[in-house]
Structures are given as structure tokens and as C-alpha cells.
Design a protein around this motif. Structure first.
Motif, mmCIF file in Angstrom:
data_model
loop_
_atom_site.group_PDB
_atom_site.id
_atom_site.type_symbol
_atom_site.label_atom_id
_atom_site.label_comp_id
_atom_site.label_asym_id
_atom_site.label_seq_id
_atom_site.Cartn_x
_atom_site.Cartn_y
_atom_site.Cartn_z
ATOM 1 N N ARG A 110 4.610 -5.540 2.181
ATOM 2 C CA ARG A 110 3.250 -5.001 2.103
ATOM 3 C C ARG A 110 2.959 -4.449 0.717
ATOM 4 O O ARG A 110 1.875 -4.680 0.150
ATOM 5 C CB ARG A 110 3.067 -3.921 3.159
ATOM 6 C CG ARG A 110 1.643 -3.384 3.269
ATOM 7 C CD ARG A 110 1.539 -2.368 4.381
ATOM 8 N NE ARG A 110 1.947 -2.938 5.667
ATOM 9 C CZ ARG A 110 2.063 -2.238 6.796
ATOM 10 N NH1 ARG A 110 1.815 -0.922 6.770
ATOM 11 N NH2 ARG A 110 2.427 -2.827 7.909
ATOM 12 N N VAL A 111 3.944 -3.727 0.153
ATOM 13 C CA VAL A 111 3.756 -3.181 -1.196
ATOM 14 C C VAL A 111 3.602 -4.300 -2.216
ATOM 15 O O VAL A 111 2.741 -4.233 -3.112
ATOM 16 C CB VAL A 111 4.944 -2.261 -1.568
ATOM 17 C CG1 VAL A 111 4.883 -1.877 -3.050
ATOM 18 C CG2 VAL A 111 4.941 -1.018 -0.704
ATOM 19 N N VAL A 146 2.463 -7.302 -1.720
ATOM 20 C CA VAL A 146 1.151 -7.932 -1.544
ATOM 21 C C VAL A 146 0.066 -7.120 -2.225
ATOM 22 O O VAL A 146 -0.801 -7.657 -2.940
ATOM 23 C CB VAL A 146 0.843 -8.108 -0.035
ATOM 24 C CG1 VAL A 146 -0.630 -8.482 0.167
ATOM 25 C CG2 VAL A 146 1.739 -9.177 0.566
ATOM 26 N N TYR A 147 0.115 -5.797 -2.043
ATOM 27 C CA TYR A 147 -0.887 -4.936 -2.679
ATOM 28 C C TYR A 147 -0.758 -4.958 -4.199
ATOM 29 O O TYR A 147 -1.762 -4.927 -4.917
ATOM 30 C CB TYR A 147 -0.766 -3.504 -2.160
ATOM 31 C CG TYR A 147 -1.432 -3.296 -0.817
ATOM 32 C CD1 TYR A 147 -2.818 -3.331 -0.695
ATOM 33 C CD2 TYR A 147 -0.676 -3.068 0.329
ATOM 34 C CE1 TYR A 147 -3.439 -3.148 0.529
ATOM 35 C CE2 TYR A 147 -1.286 -2.881 1.563
ATOM 36 C CZ TYR A 147 -2.667 -2.923 1.658
ATOM 37 O OH TYR A 147 -3.276 -2.753 2.875
ATOM 38 N N LEU A 184 -2.253 -8.278 -5.338
ATOM 39 C CA LEU A 184 -3.712 -8.248 -5.241
ATOM 40 C C LEU A 184 -4.325 -7.377 -6.333
ATOM 41 O O LEU A 184 -5.376 -7.722 -6.895
ATOM 42 C CB LEU A 184 -4.121 -7.728 -3.859
ATOM 43 C CG LEU A 184 -3.848 -8.652 -2.673
ATOM 44 C CD1 LEU A 184 -4.204 -7.947 -1.366
ATOM 45 C CD2 LEU A 184 -4.645 -9.944 -2.801
ATOM 46 N N THR A 185 -3.670 -6.275 -6.647
ATOM 47 C CA THR A 185 -4.173 -5.394 -7.705
ATOM 48 C C THR A 185 -4.139 -6.087 -9.063
ATOM 49 O O THR A 185 -5.104 -6.019 -9.837
ATOM 50 C CB THR A 185 -3.343 -4.106 -7.762
ATOM 51 O OG1 THR A 185 -3.382 -3.454 -6.488
ATOM 52 C CG2 THR A 185 -3.876 -3.168 -8.827
ATOM 53 N N THR A 235 -6.827 -8.790 -9.148
ATOM 54 C CA THR A 235 -8.153 -8.171 -9.251
ATOM 55 C C THR A 235 -8.435 -7.688 -10.666
ATOM 56 O O THR A 235 -9.543 -7.881 -11.197
ATOM 57 C CB THR A 235 -8.261 -6.996 -8.264
ATOM 58 O OG1 THR A 235 -8.043 -7.474 -6.928
ATOM 59 C CG2 THR A 235 -9.634 -6.350 -8.340
#
Length: 289
Positions: free
Chosen positions: A21-22, A24-25, A28-29, A32
């Protein structure tokens, strides 16, 4: 397995899920930031004098708020004309694409006729042709129709690119709506057009919105045909207007970036307002019922 082993396995699984999960974030960051940086830099440059733009080391935030670029843009009647042309093109092409494309999609979705598969294949095939290869044929057709350097010549040209997408998108979305809706409306006395406008289109609102957003963006961002099929400054659009700001001996970066921000703002606001409908419309339109 003992209770201790079960507990240890559970903890390891929780750690692995947390790690994934970390990651993936983090990914994504990073993506972005990479995608947002050109927009942030465009806004930053629009708020700086040209001299400050090339200062070393580069500064993301301006030393002081500088709005002369925006002031010159709004005071120039040519730039206001470019914005008006782009708005007019986007709205007209969007309305015509939705009106014609929805009727064609309704026919493909709800009726079977001779050559329907060939017609649908032809519509899909038109999306595979590179637009650059059609520039010279379009130029000849537009001149022959005496629509060169007119807003309607651009409307006709953009419609040929936006309409196939509208047909494909709406056809895919209407196929996901059960035919029981049609049968119930027909029993209640609705005509085929009544079924479309009173029953199907309210349900297909996300598909309509996503199609409208795409066609508007296509018309707003198109550069090549807007440049080739117009001659006078009064007929130019926002993308062509931005390219005209590149001078022979210099470039006013603050003014060009201010116009770029003004030109991008309607698109960003439009997408932010309807992004939920666009995502649901695109996902549903790709599913065949």
C-alpha cells in the motif's frame, strides 16, 4: 500450526499488505508530481517578469505577484477573439456530435439492418486513420465548399473526428442498458424516439457527459487543422493564437504563459466538475451488454 506460528504469519501478511500500500501511494505521488509540474511551472512563469524567468538558480515562486501578462492578454481584442472562437467551436461541435452520434448509436444498439456490422466497422476504422494524412484532402474539400477561413469550415472538420467517437461511445453505453426498459416504455405508448429521449438518455447521462467532455476537448485543443484551414487573425483559435506569440526576435514568456493558463483553465475546470461522470461513462461505455 501453533498459535504463535499463526500469529507470526498474520503479522507478516499485514506487513506485506502495508508495504504494498505504501509503495502504491509513493508511485502515485511521484507520477502525480511529474504530471503536475508542467502546469505548476506554467502558472509560475505567468506570474513572473521575463527576466526573472531565466534567473539562476530557478525559482518556482515569484519574488512578487506580477499580473502584467494577464492584463495585456485581457486588454488585447485579438486574444479575446481567439477565446471566443475556441468556445464557439467547442460548444457547436459538442452539440452536433451528441445529437447526431446519439441517434446513430441508438440505431446501432437497438435495431438490426442490412449492413449494420459493416457500417459500425467503418465508423471504428475512421478512428484509426492518422489525422495528418487527411490534412490536404480536407483542405481541398473545404476550399471547394467555400468554407475556407470560416468558423463553419472548422466545425465541419472537427465534426468528422468527433462524431465517430461519439457514435462508438454512446453505442457501447446504450448496449449496457437492458432492453426491458424499451419494452416497458413501448407498452406505455412511447415511440422509438420517446424511448430514447424519455427512458434511455436519462440513464445514459454519464455516457453523454463523458462524450461531451471529449468532443469539447478535441475542439479546444486542436491545432493543425485550425492553422491550415484559416487565414485571417479573426478566425484563429487559442492553440494557434499561442503559437503566434512566438516572435522573430524575442518571446514574452509571461504573456504567453498567461494566455496558456487562460486557455487551459476552462478545460481543467470542466474536467474537475464532471470527472466522476467521465470515469463512470468511459468504464461503462467499454462494456458490451
Amino acid at each position: 500450526m501453533t498459535n504463535a506460528q499463526n500469529t507470526h504469519t498474520t503479522v507478516n501478511e499485514e506487513r506485506q499488505r502495508l508495504f504494498r500500500r505504501v509503495m502504491v501511494y509513493v508511485a502515485l505521488t511521484v507520477v502525480t508530481l511529474i504530471m503536475a509540474f508542467p502546469i505548476i511551472w506554467m502558472v509560475s512563469v505567468s506570474l513572473k517578469p521575463t527576466v526573472e524567468t531565466f534567473s539562476l538558480p530557478p525559482r518556482l515562486l515569484p519574488n512578487s505577484l506580477y499580473l502584467d501578462g494577464y492584463t495585456r492578454i485581457f486588454e488585447n481584442p485579438q486574444f479575446r477573439r481567439f477565446l471566443l472562437n475556441s468556445y464557439l467551436l467547442g460548444i457547436v461541435v459538442t452539440i452536433l456530435s451528441l445529437a447526431i452520434g446519439t441517434l446513430a448509436a441508438f440505431g446501432f444498439s437497438r435495431y438490426r439492418f442490412f449492413g449494420d456490422k459493416a457500417a459500425k466497422l467503418f465508423v471504428i476504422t475512421t478512428q484509426m486513420v492518422p489525422s495528418i494524412t487527411l490534412l490536404i484532402p480536407f483542405f481541398g474539400v473545404i476550399v471547394w465548399l467555400r468554407l475556407y477561413d470560416t468558423i463553419w469550415g472548422l466545425v465541419l472538420t472537427y465534426l468528422t473526428f468527433a462524431l465517430p467517437y461519439a457514435v462508438i461511445m454512446m453505442n457501447g453505453y446504450l448496449d449496457t442498458i437492458p432492453r426491458d426498459f424499451d419494452e416497458a416504455a413501448t407498452i406505455d405508448g412511447c415511440s422509438p424516439l420517446g424511448v430514447l429521449f424519455r427512458v434511455l438518455l436519462p440513464v445514459a447521462a454519464p455516457g453523454l457527459i463523458s462524450t461531451a467532455v471529449y468532443t469539447f476537448l478535441l475542439s479546444w485543443n486542436e491545432f493543425l487543422f485550425a492553422l491550415a484551414l484559416t487565414r485571417s487573425v479573426e478566425m484563429r483559435t487559442v492553440p494557434v493564437g499561442i503559437s503566434m506569440m512566438v516572435g522573430e526576435f524575442g518571446l514574452k514568456w509571461d504573456e504567453m504563459m498567461a494566455f496558456s493558463v487562460i486557455g487551459s483553465l476552462p478545460v481543467l475546470v470542466l474536467f474537475m466538475l464532471v470527472q466522476r461522470f467521465v470515469v463512470s461513462g468511459l468504464s461503462a461505455g467499454g462494456i458490451k451488454g
